[in-house]
Design a protein around this motif. Sequence first.
Motif: not given
Length: 444
Positions: A169-174, A204-209, A223-236
């Motif tokens: 589960x991912x949401x707002x804040x801390x 709610x997903x099987x995220x890579x966090x 948090x990257x949903x399955x299939x979105x892991x290739x955007x980790x470089x953008x997130x960094x």
Amino acid sequence: MHPAPGASGAGDPYYPMDGNGGYDAVEYQVGITYDPTKGRLDGDTTVIAKATQDLDRYNLDLRGLTVQSVEVEGKPAKFAREGEFELVVTPAEPIRTGTTFHTKVLYGGDPSATPKAGGSENGWQKSKDGGAFIVGEPHSASFWYPVNETPRDKAMFTLTARVPDGWTVISNGREIQKTSANGWSTTSWQERTPVAPYLTTVAIDKFTVDRMALPDGTPLVNAYAPGAEDRRDTGRRLPEIIGFLTSKFGPYPVDAAGGIYLDEDIHFSLETQTRPTYAKWADLITVVHETAHQWFGDSVTLNSWSDICLNECFASYAQWLWQESRDNENLDDRYRAALEIMRGSKDFWTPKLVDMGVGQEFHGVYDKGILAIHALRRKIGEGTFARLLKEWPAAYRNANASWPDFEAFTIKLAEQDLRPFFDAWFHGTTIPPDAELLPGTLRG
């Protein structure tokens, strides 16, 4: 004491039934249990609010879901559904003005089955791998918890969500707590910076966090949903983006950072507070845009939906500021090139950027709006514009503002009569006259 019903709408001219009167929300303590395999949500939400009048009944907004019970200050309350989304609550005893009171609502159902308007209102959606997410503007919160759904009433937000083990589960804040027992995981997120309802979220997903921190220690969760892991470089690159925007707009105004990267073909990303939600197609410049909204839209929140340029015109111009800095782009040249293409296009100039009309809020603010802000920059000069980008968010931090507020603020700061400029660019439906179209260095 002369108790009366709270108003059934907050008064936005475009969406008069959105939100409610008679109280100010202080905090939402949202509790949900959601099993992705069944698609059912069970909610146990407490709304903490302060009465602004003597109340014998009041409304909350809740779409679609079935209400089982309502308590006010621990006592059973009568409740009824009216119209499309009104939950009318009649407490056992009237509530005195100035009193802080608690409304506890138990409810449930399949939130994805609730009708939605389309456009920028996606409601609660199941993701392609079985998870779920919620994004929507102007409506999203009322699809999954009872709320005073108006941007005019910002409140603190706490979510405690229970899902089967293996889901995240991912949401707002801390993130403040996570426990697991009997095959279920419970996660709590808390956003203490006041937030407008449409900017709250859950995914709610099987995220890579990925977890990081900004230089000042502010927690950053991507948090990257399955299939979105290739955007980790953008997130960094988010710390770099926040650092850049801080240099332009002043201190980062919320107390957490990050992003929710979906593998979904929704046609918009959304600046959900502290943790924007990104569609499958979102790229680095989209991250710049949604992060800029943390100042323009999230911290300083529009008063009415006709004020949307305060959000979108500035977040869109942040993209130009980034490209000016990172790609050494000459923005005057870019402006003139756009003008060459659009000068004869009636469709480009017709949308008003202010008071555009219901359903027209997102027409023009992303393209005409960028040119308007660059023209304003040249009209008032570099030094004044730099001050404006910092002093405006500081003056209205954690508050609401209207477009007239912004015009008055800018005119005072610039110490010049900008009414012809604002009338031509923001209120007009034709190409501005040359004096406003080509101010300052644009005339060269």
